[in-house]
Design a protein around this motif. Structure first.
Motif, PDB file in Angstrom:
ATOM      1  N   MET A 144     -11.086   7.740  44.825  1.00 45.73           N
ATOM      2  CA  MET A 144     -12.137   6.815  44.390  1.00 45.73           C
ATOM      3  C   MET A 144     -13.115   7.548  43.481  1.00 45.73           C
ATOM      4  SD  MET A 144     -13.230   4.913  47.905  1.00 45.73           S
ATOM      5  CE  MET A 144     -12.265   5.230  49.364  1.00 45.73           C
ATOM      6  N   ASN A 145     -13.671   6.798  42.514  1.00 46.77           N
ATOM      7  CA  ASN A 145     -14.752   7.383  41.734  1.00 46.77           C
ATOM      8  C   ASN A 145     -16.038   7.367  42.559  1.00 46.77           C
ATOM      9  OD1 ASN A 145     -15.933   4.791  41.546  1.00 46.77           O
ATOM     10  ND2 ASN A 145     -14.796   4.338  39.671  1.00 46.77           N
ATOM     11  N   MET A 146     -17.099   7.965  42.020  1.00 42.75           N
ATOM     12  CA  MET A 146     -18.334   8.121  42.782  1.00 42.75           C
ATOM     13  C   MET A 146     -18.924   6.771  43.179  1.00 42.75           C
ATOM     14  SD  MET A 146     -21.773  10.236  41.738  1.00 42.75           S
ATOM     15  CE  MET A 146     -20.828  11.742  41.565  1.00 42.75           C
ATOM     16  N   LYS A 147     -18.894   5.808  42.244  1.00 42.68           N
ATOM     17  CA  LYS A 147     -19.450   4.474  42.520  1.00 42.68           C
ATOM     18  C   LYS A 147     -18.694   3.802  43.661  1.00 42.68           C
ATOM     19  CE  LYS A 147     -20.014  -0.089  40.316  1.00 42.68           C
ATOM     20  NZ  LYS A 147     -19.008  -0.820  41.088  1.00 42.68           N
ATOM     21  N   LYS A 148     -17.375   3.795  43.553  1.00 41.47           N
ATOM     22  CA  LYS A 148     -16.561   3.127  44.570  1.00 41.47           C
ATOM     23  C   LYS A 148     -16.676   3.827  45.919  1.00 41.47           C
ATOM     24  CE  LYS A 148     -14.457   0.058  43.985  1.00 41.47           C
ATOM     25  NZ  LYS A 148     -14.800  -1.370  44.215  1.00 41.47           N
ATOM     26  N   SER A 149     -16.709   5.146  45.904  1.00 43.47           N
ATOM     27  CA  SER A 149     -16.840   5.891  47.151  1.00 43.47           C
ATOM     28  C   SER A 149     -18.159   5.546  47.850  1.00 43.47           C
ATOM     29  CB  SER A 149     -16.778   7.397  46.861  1.00 43.47           C
ATOM     30  OG  SER A 149     -16.978   8.140  48.037  1.00 43.47           O
TER      31      SER A 149
ATOM     32  N   GLU B 274     -10.694  11.332  47.474  1.00 38.30           N
ATOM     33  CA  GLU B 274     -10.488  11.769  46.104  1.00 38.30           C
ATOM     34  C   GLU B 274      -9.943  10.679  45.194  1.00 38.30           C
ATOM     35  OE1 GLU B 274      -7.996  15.146  46.458  1.00 38.30           O
ATOM     36  OE2 GLU B 274      -9.485  16.376  47.480  1.00 38.30           O
TER      37      GLU B 274
ATOM     38  N   LYS C 246     -26.311   3.250  41.419  1.00 38.05           N
ATOM     39  CA  LYS C 246     -24.874   3.511  41.507  1.00 38.05           C
ATOM     40  C   LYS C 246     -24.062   2.223  41.465  1.00 38.05           C
ATOM     41  CE  LYS C 246     -25.438   7.703  44.303  1.00 38.05           C
ATOM     42  NZ  LYS C 246     -25.180   8.335  45.613  1.00 38.05           N
ATOM     43  N   SER C 247     -24.628   1.146  42.023  1.00 31.99           N
ATOM     44  CA  SER C 247     -23.904  -0.124  42.108  1.00 31.99           C
ATOM     45  C   SER C 247     -24.886  -1.273  41.897  1.00 31.99           C
ATOM     46  CB  SER C 247     -23.234  -0.247  43.480  1.00 31.99           C
ATOM     47  OG  SER C 247     -22.525  -1.465  43.585  1.00 31.99           O
TER      48      SER C 247
ATOM     49  N   TYR D 197      -9.195  -0.155  48.384  1.00 32.90           N
ATOM     50  CA  TYR D 197      -9.995   0.997  48.809  1.00 32.90           C
ATOM     51  C   TYR D 197     -10.728   0.728  50.127  1.00 32.90           C
ATOM     52  CZ  TYR D 197      -9.326   3.002  44.146  1.00 32.90           C
ATOM     53  OH  TYR D 197      -8.787   3.535  43.008  1.00 32.90           O
TER      54      TYR D 197
END
Length: 603
Positions: free
Chosen positions: A151-156, A149, A589-590, A187
């Motif tokens: 992390m944002n979606m990109k980092k996750s 939780e 996403k990245s 992270y």
């Protein structure tokens, strides 16, 4: 060490150099487009200097190209390869031989598409590499692991994909230590430690990041324990269900034993099948138990510390032969209790090594790791979006330290790379540069230029977000530059306007605010003069839009050049057994999604 398959075959050094030669042939003319600064677009007459086509023609051709599939059509690829790799005979059709101006947008777009990483045939599939590293082993933890939780979606997305690869490489070598360079907020380091039980040193040059990472890791540990507490509840609930089913089964079995005596009597020699009197033990429950047991046995040491008690209670509840026997099942109760205590001790000792330690240090190519990490041992070196020169320095440190068995580096911030052959007239003392790294580009004395690297960074991010470059804000800045040149006699200014556009209500407001920020007297310019410049250049705004689209199309080629340089450098090293480019992330996403990976020979 994992029982692994042969690692995927990757392009050898001669093949990569041939690809580089073709790319350089294209970029020798095309790079002038990337290096043109949009601030000087009107003052330097950039369009007239570099493009010999109407902007409407360029826009139409590029939009048509963008609407087509990103990958080269299968029937087109052999033709392109045959023509370009055997003498590059098509390039005069892209740029004029005498003026070097762009004359064919279609050929330009096709060449740029061909020389992107995904179409050049130099990438190793991520899944193929994972299969080779794992051999017959399955993934240790379910792939539907809920994203952390914090992390944002990109980092996750980035952390989960990269940590999966790193843990597989660690298993491949049988090592537990990982060094995360440019660890930032920690992270990746925390995830590697908590999920995969690795001992991670996260090194960052910022004290703020290091202290923040420590606090974030504390919160992540708390979150992790809560997740596993819930997991224990689920296991115990399943165990209770099994106990009830076992009780029912025992009653039925007692009844069956009684009836069997009767059935074996002389008057009734024919015995009924067991399935007729014994209800089938729930197949779904057994399947669930098997999955639960596999998960429990495959988790890292510190996760075992949370869950291993359930594994023993669960086994005792299973029917005979429901689960394959293990050594712990055959130990008497007292011995099992002693074994549990011993296992707790071992797990406790083991968990001490499964930690994340944030460290603060500025890393260069010559950094001595033994001075930073006192217990340095065989390890992996990783970097997730390491900035500027840190990415190439990560590779140099890897090649110069025998303890580092593998490297996985995803770079970013290409505009911050130092270039050996840029500004050569200036006196410089630096010995190791961010670009180029490989022998071939050094012999060519190749230079990208900061504007090209900057445009590549911006364009890749905008394309991934489904956006173009912000034309109106760039248009305002280009017209402002012409005003400054004509009205103030300034061609170059050390100060920057910055991000003023979003705060302005109109072009007039933009010019007034910008002049103030630049320390220029805006009162000497009446509104009419300012608006005359706007009206003069507004019909030519499509030139700037078309030019920026050319930059966007060219951006992946700049990234290809930088990544090929790093891969060739690794291929040149004698003690490296395997190296590759791997598309690690979803580029939507990245945007910086390619990892440079290398492994040394196993001892």
């Amino acid at each position: 060490m994992a029982a692994s398959c042969p690692l995927p075959v990757t392009p050898d050094l001669p093949t990569l150099r041939a690809k580089l030669q073709g790319l350089l042939q294209f970029l020798r003319d095309a790079l002038s487009i990337s290096n043109a600064h949009t601030v000087d677009f009107y003052t330097e007459s950039v369009w007239e200097e570099l493009v010999n086509l109407p902007p409407e023609t360029v826009l139409a051709a590029l939009r048509k190209s963008a609407s087509e599939t990103e990958a080269l059509p299968s029937e087109t690829r052999p033709l392109v390869e045959a023509e370009w790799e055997a003498g590059m005979t098509d390039f005069p059709k892209i740029f004029c031989e005498t003026s070097q101006k762009l004359v064919s947008v279609e050929a330009f777009a096709l060449a740029a598409k061909y020389y992107s990483v995904q179409n050049l045939g130099i990438c190793t599939p991520f899944e193929q590499l994972l299969v080779a590293l794992r051999g017959n082993q399955t993934q240790r933890i379910g792939e539907n692991q809920k994203a952390v939780e914090f992390m944002n979606m990109k980092k996750s997305h980035e952390v989960q994909a990269m940590s999966e690869l790193i843990s597989s490489i660690a298993d491949y070598y049988g090592i537990k230590q990982v060094i995360d360079l440019g660890s930032g907020k920690g992270y990746l380091s925390s995830f590697l430690s908590l999920k995969y039980g690795l001992k991670v040193y996260g090194i960052d040059s910022s004290n703020t990041n290091t202290h923040g990472a420590e606090e974030r890791n504390r919160k992540l540990k708390k979150h992790w324990k809560l997740c596993h507490a819930q997991s224990r509840l689920d296991v115990n609930g399943l165990a209770l269900k099994m106990a009830k089913e076992r009780k029912v089964q025992n009653k039925v079995k007692n009844k069956a034993d009684t009836e069997e005596v009767f059935n074996n009597s002389p008057t009734n020699q024919e015995k009924m099948p067991t399935s007729a009197i014994l209800p089938d033990f729930s197949g779904s429950v057994i399947s669930n138990i098997r999955n639960q047991m596999e998960t429990l046995h495959s988790q890292p040491h510190q996760e075992e510390n949370l869950c291993f008690e359930n594994s023993f209670s669960l086994i005792n509840l299973l029917p005979i032969n429901a689960v394959e026997p293990t050594s712990s099942q055959q130990i008497p109760n007292r011995e099992t209790s002693e074994a549990n205590k011993e296992r707790r001790k071992m797990t406790s000792k083991s968990s001490e090594s499964n930690i994340y330690s944030p460290l603060t240090s500025f890393i260069t190519a010559d950094s001595e790791l033994h001075d930073i990490i006192k217990d340095l041992e065989d390890c992996l070196m990783v970097g997730l979006h390491t900035c500027g020169d840190l990415a190439p320095n990560t590779l140099r440190i890897f090649t110069s330290n025998s303890e580092i068995k593998g490297v996985c580096s995803v770079g970013c911030c290409y505009h911050l790379l130092s270039e050996e052959f840029e500004n050569q007239h200036k006196e410089r003392t630096q010995e190791k540069w961010g670009f180029p790294m490989c022998h071939y580009l050094k012999e060519e004395k190749w230079c990208c230029g900061r504007n090209a690297r900057m445009s590549a960074c911006l364009a890749l991010e905008r394309v991934a977000a489904g956006q173009g470059l912000p034309t109106e804000s760039l248009f305002y800045r280009a017209v402002l530059q012409d005003i400054i040149k004509d009205c103030y006699g300034i061609t170059k200014c050390d100060r920057h306007v910055g991000k003023i556009y979003s705060k302005c209500s109109s072009f007039l407001d933009y010019v007034r605010r910008s002049l103030k920020k630049l320390g220029l007297d805006e009162s000497k310019l009446p509104e009419k003069i300012i608006m005359n410049y706007y009206e003069k250049y507004k019909p030519r705004m499509n030139e700037l839009e078309a030019f920026n689209m050319l930059k966007v199309v060219l951006a992946p080629c700049i990234e290809t050049l930088i990544l090929l340089d790093r891969l060739c450098y690794l291929k040149e090293q004698e003690d490296i057994a395997w190296s590759a480019l791997v598309k690690l992330f979803d580029p939507v996403k990245s945007p910086r999604c390619y990892a440079v990976i290398a492994l040394k020979k196993q001892q």
